[in-house]
Design a protein around this motif. Structure first.
Motif, mmCIF file in Angstrom:
data_model
loop_
_atom_site.group_PDB
_atom_site.id
_atom_site.type_symbol
_atom_site.label_atom_id
_atom_site.label_comp_id
_atom_site.label_asym_id
_atom_site.label_seq_id
_atom_site.Cartn_x
_atom_site.Cartn_y
_atom_site.Cartn_z
ATOM 1 N N GLU A 95 44.296 36.277 35.109
ATOM 2 C CA GLU A 95 43.170 36.826 34.334
ATOM 3 C C GLU A 95 42.234 37.616 35.239
ATOM 4 O OE1 GLU A 95 42.151 36.582 30.858
ATOM 5 O OE2 GLU A 95 44.311 36.264 30.812
ATOM 6 N N ASN A 99 42.909 41.216 33.900
ATOM 7 C CA ASN A 99 42.209 41.383 32.629
ATOM 8 C C ASN A 99 40.929 42.199 32.834
ATOM 9 O OD1 ASN A 99 40.937 41.185 30.196
ATOM 10 N ND2 ASN A 99 41.473 39.028 29.876
ATOM 11 N N SER A 101 38.971 43.376 30.693
ATOM 12 C CA SER A 101 37.863 43.094 29.768
ATOM 13 C C SER A 101 37.304 41.682 29.958
ATOM 14 C CB SER A 101 38.305 43.313 28.324
ATOM 15 O OG SER A 101 39.477 42.579 28.070
ATOM 16 N N LEU A 102 37.621 41.072 31.096
ATOM 17 C CA LEU A 102 37.115 39.722 31.371
ATOM 18 C C LEU A 102 35.621 39.784 31.705
ATOM 19 C CD1 LEU A 102 38.515 36.910 31.598
ATOM 20 C CD2 LEU A 102 38.536 37.271 34.064
ATOM 21 N N GLU A 106 33.141 34.660 33.030
ATOM 22 C CA GLU A 106 34.500 34.104 33.002
ATOM 23 C C GLU A 106 35.207 34.346 34.327
ATOM 24 O OE1 GLU A 106 37.456 34.456 29.723
ATOM 25 O OE2 GLU A 106 35.706 34.952 28.491
ATOM 26 N N PRO A 164 40.131 31.082 26.862
ATOM 27 C CA PRO A 164 41.528 30.763 26.560
ATOM 28 C C PRO A 164 42.095 29.704 27.517
ATOM 29 C CG PRO A 164 41.304 33.036 27.374
ATOM 30 C CD PRO A 164 39.934 32.478 27.258
HETATM 31 C C1 LIG Z 1 41.028 39.029 28.490
HETATM 32 O O1 LIG Z 1 39.849 38.280 28.414
HETATM 33 C C2 LIG Z 1 39.313 38.147 27.110
HETATM 34 C C3 LIG Z 1 38.031 37.359 27.247
HETATM 35 O O2 LIG Z 1 38.303 36.046 27.631
HETATM 36 C C4 LIG Z 1 40.303 37.427 26.219
HETATM 37 O O3 LIG Z 1 39.784 37.340 24.898
HETATM 38 C C5 LIG Z 1 41.613 38.180 26.209
HETATM 39 O O4 LIG Z 1 42.569 37.432 25.484
HETATM 40 C C6 LIG Z 1 42.109 38.381 27.630
HETATM 41 N N1 LIG Z 1 43.292 39.227 27.622
HETATM 42 C C7 LIG Z 1 44.464 38.805 28.101
HETATM 43 C C8 LIG Z 1 45.578 39.812 28.041
HETATM 44 O O5 LIG Z 1 44.644 37.699 28.576
#
Ligand SMILES: *[C@@H]1O[C@H](CO)[C@@H](O)[C@H](O)[C@H]1NC(C)=O
Ligand SMILES: *[C@@H]1O[C@H](CO)[C@@H](O)[C@H](O)[C@H]1NC(C)=O
Length: 188
Positions: A95, A99, A101-102, A106, A164
């Motif tokens: 993540e 990721n 958009s984290l 987080e 998650p």
């Molecule tokens: C990226 O982080 C966001 C925020 O926690 C989450 O909603 C999303 O599922 C994540 N994307 C992946 C591909 O894990």
């Protein structure tokens, strides 16, 4: 390149599997009690959820209706707890790395969790080594250190609005707790 002929490799793999889980030379430690999987799980579980966690942890034990040294159960649970924690640590690092958009909180929590988990895995590795060697000095402390590290991460992800990873960390916590309870059958 692997130069061992395939049939021989299969044979070696099969005999290792058999030696690893059952047979006349299955693991025993001096003074450790023996019991069935059912007795072990009844013994360590106060609730149905704990009992289910225990049965899951010991699902790979061969010949579960026979008495086995409880060290075998402790080892199976410790291996399972470590594998689960390893997967969660991998997911946390993934993540952070991938990721885009984290959110920042987080990201911080997962980076700190990766540190918690690396020390947890170190403690769990020590648990496995001690069980393997039938040397139980400091074993209870190793179990607790691993559990506390996982709980530290749980407290971090619990503060996030939604993560998650939270469910994974809870499973890790339950597996590490069950590993400790099964280890306690050794009288530690
Ligand atoms: C990226 O982080 C966001 C925020 O926690 C989450 O909603 C999303 O599922 C994540 N994307 C992946 C591909 O894990
Ligand atoms: C649980 O295991 C301990 C240690 O072997 C034993 O003394 C005790 O009788 C067991 N209790 C039950 C309920 O099986």
């Amino acid at each position: 390149m692997n130069t061992i002929p395939l049939p021989l490799r299969l044979l070696v793999a099969v005999s290792l599997t058999v030696a690893g889980v059952a047979g006349d030379d299955e693991k025993t430690c001096p003074g450790a009690p023996t019991m069935t999987v059912e007795s072990a799980c009844r013994n360590v579980s106060g609730t149905q959820a704990m009992y289910d966690t225990c049965r899951d942890a010991l699902a790979g034990v061969a010949d579960p209706l026979s008495d086995h040294d409880v060290t075998i159960y402790a080892l199976a649970a410790a291996h399972g707890a470590a594998a689960s924690a390893e997967a969660t640590m991998g997911a946390a690092i993934d993540e952070v790395r991938n990721n885009r958009s984290l959110p920042g909180d987080e990201r911080d929590a997962y980076m700190e969790c990766a540190v918690d988990y690396s020390t947890a895995l170190h403690a769990m590795g020590s648990v496995v080594d001690k069980l393997d060697g039938c040397s139980f000095d400091g074993l209870a402390g190793d179990y607790l250190n691993g559990l506390i590290d996982v709980e530290n991460c749980r407290d971090r992800v619990l503060k996030l609005p939604a993560s998650p990873l939270y469910a994974m960390v809870l499973v890790d916590r339950n597996k590490a707790g069950m590993a400790l309870f099964l280890g306690k059958l050794l009288g530690i």
